[in-house]
Design a protein around this motif. Structure first.
Motif, PDB file in Angstrom:
ATOM      1  N   GLY A  22      -4.336   6.668  10.580  1.00  0.00           N
ATOM      2  CA  GLY A  22      -4.634   7.189   9.246  1.00  0.00           C
ATOM      3  C   GLY A  22      -4.308   6.223   8.127  1.00  0.00           C
ATOM      4  N   ASP A  23      -3.800   6.772   7.024  1.00  0.00           N
ATOM      5  CA  ASP A  23      -3.444   5.965   5.849  1.00  0.00           C
ATOM      6  C   ASP A  23      -2.407   4.891   6.178  1.00  0.00           C
ATOM      7  N   ALA A  24      -1.616   5.128   7.215  1.00  0.00           N
ATOM      8  CA  ALA A  24      -0.524   4.206   7.554  1.00  0.00           C
ATOM      9  C   ALA A  24      -0.944   3.074   8.490  1.00  0.00           C
ATOM     10  N   LEU A  25      -2.187   3.056   8.925  1.00  0.00           N
ATOM     11  CA  LEU A  25      -2.629   2.054   9.895  1.00  0.00           C
ATOM     12  C   LEU A  25      -2.327   0.638   9.409  1.00  0.00           C
ATOM     13  N   GLY A  26      -1.489  -0.069  10.161  1.00  0.00           N
ATOM     14  CA  GLY A  26      -1.148  -1.452   9.847  1.00  0.00           C
ATOM     15  C   GLY A  26      -0.091  -1.626   8.768  1.00  0.00           C
ATOM     16  N   VAL A  27       0.355  -0.536   8.158  1.00  0.00           N
ATOM     17  CA  VAL A  27       1.338  -0.625   7.075  1.00  0.00           C
ATOM     18  C   VAL A  27       2.743  -0.780   7.672  1.00  0.00           C
ATOM     19  N   PRO A  28       3.487  -1.788   7.228  1.00  0.00           N
ATOM     20  CA  PRO A  28       4.857  -1.961   7.735  1.00  0.00           C
ATOM     21  C   PRO A  28       5.847  -1.076   6.969  1.00  0.00           C
ATOM     22  N   PHE A  29       6.843  -0.580   7.687  1.00  0.00           N
ATOM     23  CA  PHE A  29       7.913   0.220   7.096  1.00  0.00           C
ATOM     24  C   PHE A  29       9.239  -0.337   7.594  1.00  0.00           C
ATOM     25  N   LYS A  69       0.833  -1.198   0.000  1.00  0.00           N
ATOM     26  CA  LYS A  69       0.000   0.000   0.000  1.00  0.00           C
ATOM     27  C   LYS A  69       0.877   1.261   0.000  1.00  0.00           C
ATOM     28  N   ILE A  70       0.656   2.144  -0.955  1.00  0.00           N
ATOM     29  CA  ILE A  70       1.368   3.416  -1.022  1.00  0.00           C
ATOM     30  C   ILE A  70       0.483   4.450  -0.337  1.00  0.00           C
ATOM     31  N   ILE A  71       1.017   5.082   0.695  1.00  0.00           N
ATOM     32  CA  ILE A  71       0.213   6.012   1.481  1.00  0.00           C
ATOM     33  C   ILE A  71       0.501   7.459   1.097  1.00  0.00           C
ATOM     34  N   ARG A  72      -0.416   8.325   1.463  1.00  0.00           N
ATOM     35  CA  ARG A  72      -0.283   9.759   1.214  1.00  0.00           C
ATOM     36  C   ARG A  72       0.910  10.279   2.006  1.00  0.00           C
ATOM     37  N   GLY A  98      11.667   1.246 -10.445  1.00  0.00           N
ATOM     38  CA  GLY A  98      10.525   1.710 -11.233  1.00  0.00           C
ATOM     39  C   GLY A  98       9.166   1.616 -10.562  1.00  0.00           C
ATOM     40  N   ARG A  99       9.123   1.045  -9.351  1.00  0.00           N
ATOM     41  CA  ARG A  99       7.847   0.913  -8.633  1.00  0.00           C
ATOM     42  C   ARG A  99       7.770   1.916  -7.500  1.00  0.00           C
ATOM     43  N   PRO A 100       6.576   2.474  -7.244  1.00  0.00           N
ATOM     44  CA  PRO A 100       6.453   3.392  -6.110  1.00  0.00           C
ATOM     45  C   PRO A 100       6.598   2.642  -4.782  1.00  0.00           C
ATOM     46  N   THR A 101       7.243   3.299  -3.827  1.00  0.00           N
ATOM     47  CA  THR A 101       7.430   2.725  -2.494  1.00  0.00           C
ATOM     48  C   THR A 101       7.237   3.819  -1.450  1.00  0.00           C
TER      49      THR A 101
END
Length: 141
Positions: free
Chosen positions: A52-59, A16-19, A111-114
């Motif tokens: 927010g948009d980052a809920l549960g997203v790993p970094f 998932k790419i977040i704002r 070439g991929r968004p991250t």
């Protein structure tokens, strides 16, 4: 015969790419690993978004011992002391389980968004998805 494979909920969140903005995150793991060149070490910090948009997203963030000055914003965000006269000493193992606010930008890898961690601030600064201009300069590294 079908051509199926499984995509886990964690796989979906990882892609998932977040704002862009500042998000509250929790440090889920910190480890030391060898760099690709085998001649130095990296501190690897795993985090998970808490809002927010980052809920549960790993970094994931890598900091090389070859560029220790890049750790200054991280040390400050976790309350460590940094001085131009004496430098800093910081035990990164102490941050596991702690919360911090990170600035996420959209970057590209092959070439991929991250999602890329661009900056660090104390957990008490800003709010969900706050743009960089809303985070006080004194709260950044």
């Amino acid at each position: 015969m079908g051509m199926q494979f499984q995509v886990t909920p964690q796989d979906v969140k990882r892609s998932k790419i977040i704002r862009p903005g500042y998000y509250l995150c929790k440090v889920t793991d910190v480890k030391l690993e060898s760099a690709k060149d085998g001649k130095s070490n990296n501190i690897v910090i795993d985090l998970e978004g808490l809002e927010g948009d980052a809920l549960g997203v790993p970094f994931r963030y890598w900091d090389s011992e070859k560029a220790p000055g890049l750790a200054v914003p991280i040390i400050k965000a976790f309350g460590g002391a940094v001085s131009e006269d004496t430098g800093a000493e910081f035990d990164f193992s102490t941050i596991k389980g702690m919360q911090v606010r990170v600035e996420i930008l959209t970057d590209k890898y092959e070439g991929r968004p991250t999602n890329k961690i661009n900056d660090w601030a104390p957990a008490s600064v800003g709010g969900s998805g706050s743009p960089a201009s809303s985070v006080p300069v004194g709260g950044l590294g």
